[in-house]
Design an enzyme around this catalytic site. Structure first.
Site, PDB file in Angstrom:
ATOM      1  N   TRP A 108       1.035  -3.493   8.439  1.00  0.00           N
ATOM      2  CA  TRP A 108       1.014  -2.032   8.527  1.00  0.00           C
ATOM      3  C   TRP A 108       0.924  -1.526   9.951  1.00  0.00           C
ATOM      4  CZ3 TRP A 108       3.322   0.011   4.787  1.00  0.00           C
ATOM      5  CH2 TRP A 108       3.156  -0.433   3.475  1.00  0.00           C
ATOM      6  N   ASP A 177      -5.965   3.596  10.950  1.00  0.00           N
ATOM      7  CA  ASP A 177      -5.426   3.643   9.588  1.00  0.00           C
ATOM      8  C   ASP A 177      -6.455   2.994   8.664  1.00  0.00           C
ATOM      9  OD1 ASP A 177      -4.102   3.276   7.185  1.00  0.00           O
ATOM     10  OD2 ASP A 177      -2.419   2.155   8.030  1.00  0.00           O
ATOM     11  N   LYS A 201      -5.018   3.502  -2.521  1.00  0.00           N
ATOM     12  CA  LYS A 201      -5.616   2.180  -2.502  1.00  0.00           C
ATOM     13  C   LYS A 201      -7.033   2.235  -3.071  1.00  0.00           C
ATOM     14  CE  LYS A 201      -1.893   0.978  -0.554  1.00  0.00           C
ATOM     15  NZ  LYS A 201      -1.600   0.928   0.863  1.00  0.00           N
TER      16      LYS A 201
HETATM   17  C1  LIG Z   1      -0.379   1.030   1.720  1.00  0.00           C
HETATM   18  C2  LIG Z   1      -0.679   1.174   3.157  1.00  0.00           C
HETATM   19  C3  LIG Z   1       0.123   1.952   3.995  1.00  0.00           C
HETATM   20  C4  LIG Z   1       1.388   2.641   3.511  1.00  0.00           C
HETATM   21  O1  LIG Z   1       1.122   3.566   2.560  1.00  0.00           O
HETATM   22  P1  LIG Z   1       2.312   4.400   1.853  1.00  0.00           P
HETATM   23  O2  LIG Z   1       1.552   5.489   1.186  1.00  0.00           O
HETATM   24  O3  LIG Z   1       2.996   3.471   0.920  1.00  0.00           O
HETATM   25  O4  LIG Z   1       3.207   4.893   2.924  1.00  0.00           O
HETATM   26  C5  LIG Z   1      -0.238   2.089   5.321  1.00  0.00           C
HETATM   27  N1  LIG Z   1      -1.323   1.468   5.796  1.00  0.00           N
HETATM   28  C6  LIG Z   1      -2.111   0.682   5.026  1.00  0.00           C
HETATM   29  C7  LIG Z   1      -3.311   0.041   5.616  1.00  0.00           C
HETATM   30  C8  LIG Z   1      -1.818   0.527   3.679  1.00  0.00           C
HETATM   31  O5  LIG Z   1      -2.605  -0.235   2.911  1.00  0.00           O
END
Ligand SMILES: *Cc1c(COP(=O)(O)O)cnc(C)c1O
Length: 370
Positions: A108, A177, A201
């Site tokens: 990511w 993030d 998540k």
């Molecule tokens: C799932 C995830 C993303 C991407 O998320 P989307 O909503 O599918 O764009 C980005 N960063 C992390 C850490 C993730 O787990």
């Protein structure tokens, strides 16, 4: 029993979208046809209604309360997922100096760094490794004193790599993030310039991304920044610039109330430690039948990748593992397609009992196949 009854629920170890608390789903079910006696679903109601205004406010207040967000930080809800935020962060923050530092520790953060190159200069703080699974010691990092911000991914969902500390950046704002770790551990928000996380998540359905940003970083977006991603504008419109993902924000707000009722972030953190230790210890005590390729000092408490049948994994045996697990109604254990193997995600809604059942299955599987 109806299709939604608790007895038909699976053991869901998915990485995202992922398990939500049963209590919340039942609440949503109860209110689905008529939200607070309105005779309509929240999905069918205007985003300018007083009902949605309250949900929007309650959700923001809950984030502030749960994470002790200081007064000089704003809380925003945007769309576009985590991936949208990769662009939004650069569009809002890279303008100060035109350059930003990125720590690439997994799938990511690699994508975030790539996205940011569209909007400015990206300095990789350390070389991108061939294989993710470790974080270079901070003493070796090449931080640019001129960077607009230093970016890292707190928990790499695909790779199972999690920072156990907040990097030292000599006053440069930190952007992180937390899509797969927000609300799972106690957090000193004042150490950050900007925190974001997609909801799907750990804290709700897909469709909404939470952004927490320090006020002094607002007001300097790039000219090309779309208004829906312009944090300054979204703050001004109180996250209702256009139609928000109203249903997602509503469910997310209910998840926040569930966290509050269940001991808040300290309790989530304690459980995350207990659940992940149980699983990692099972792997460590398996005489190599199970193995985890991640350095011990950066193993994720949320996403545990492991191999079955030796350090490089035995793909056939892993296939059998997944089939046997499904017979016990344990689902979404397959590793990310880029990595293979097994991955168990242990988000807030996954209980200690769920993990005990997984571990019991793992021990039995090992007995039968080694
Ligand atoms: C799932 C995830 C993303 C991407 O998320 P989307 O909503 O599918 O764009 C980005 N960063 C992390 C850490 C993730 O787990």
């Amino acid at each position: 029993m109806g299709a939604g009854s608790a007895t038909t629920r699976s053991l869901n170890f998915g990485a995202g979208p992922a398990k939500l608390p049963l209590e919340v789903l039942e609440e949503v079910q109860n209110e689905l046809l008529s939200y607070v006696a309105s005779g309509m679903s929240i999905m069918e109601m205007s985003h300018r209604s007083k009902e949605y205004a309250k949900i929007n406010k309650d959700a923001q207040n809950a984030v502030r309360e749960l994470l002790n967000v200081p007064d000089n930080y704003k809380i925003l809800f945007i769309q576009g997922g985590g991936t949208g935020a990769f662009a939004a962060v650069a569009l809002n923050l890279i303008n100060r100096t035109g350059t930003a530092d990125y720590c690439v520790t997994g799938t990511w953060s690699a994508k975030a760094a790539k996205e940011a190159t569209k909007y400015g200069k990206v300095n990789l703080v350390f070389p991108k490794p061939d294989k993710f699974g470790s974080i270079p010691d901070q003493s070796t990092w090449n931080l640019d004193p001129n960077a607009s911000y230093v970016y890292y991914c707190a928990n790499e969902t695909v790779d199972g790599v999690q920072f156990q500390y907040i990097p030292e950046t000599n006053g440069i704002p930190i952007v992180t993030d937390m899509s797969s770790s927000i609300m799972t551990e106690q957090l000193d928000v004042s150490k950050f310039g900007c925190i974001f996380g997609g909801a799907q998540k750990n804290i709700g359905p897909a469709g909404v991304t939470v952004v927490i940003i320090r006020e002094d970083l607002l007001g300097n977006p790039m000219k090309v920044c779309p208004s829906i991603f312009d944090f300054t504008h979204v703050v001004k419109e109180n996250s209702i610039h256009n139609t928000p993902a109203t249903f997602s924000v509503y469910v997310m707000e209910r998840v926040f109330q569930w966290i509050k009722r269940n001991g808040g972030i300290p309790a989530m953190e304690q459980q995350a430690i207990a659940k992940s230790e149980l699983l990692y210890n099972t792997i460590a005590d398996s005489n190599g039948f199970y193995s985890c390729p991640i350095d011990e000092n950066c193993r994720s408490k949320m996403n545990v990748p492991f191999r079955v049948g030796g350090p490089n994994g035995n793909e056939q045996l892993e296939e059998v593992f997944l089939q046997e697990a499904e017979k016990l109604r344990m689902y979404q254990l397959k590793g990310h397609r880029s990595i293979g193997g097994i991955r168990a995600s242990l988000y807030n809604a996954v209980t200690y009992d769920d993990v005990e059942l997984l571990v019991k299955f793992m021990l039995e599987f090992q007995r039968q196949h080694s």
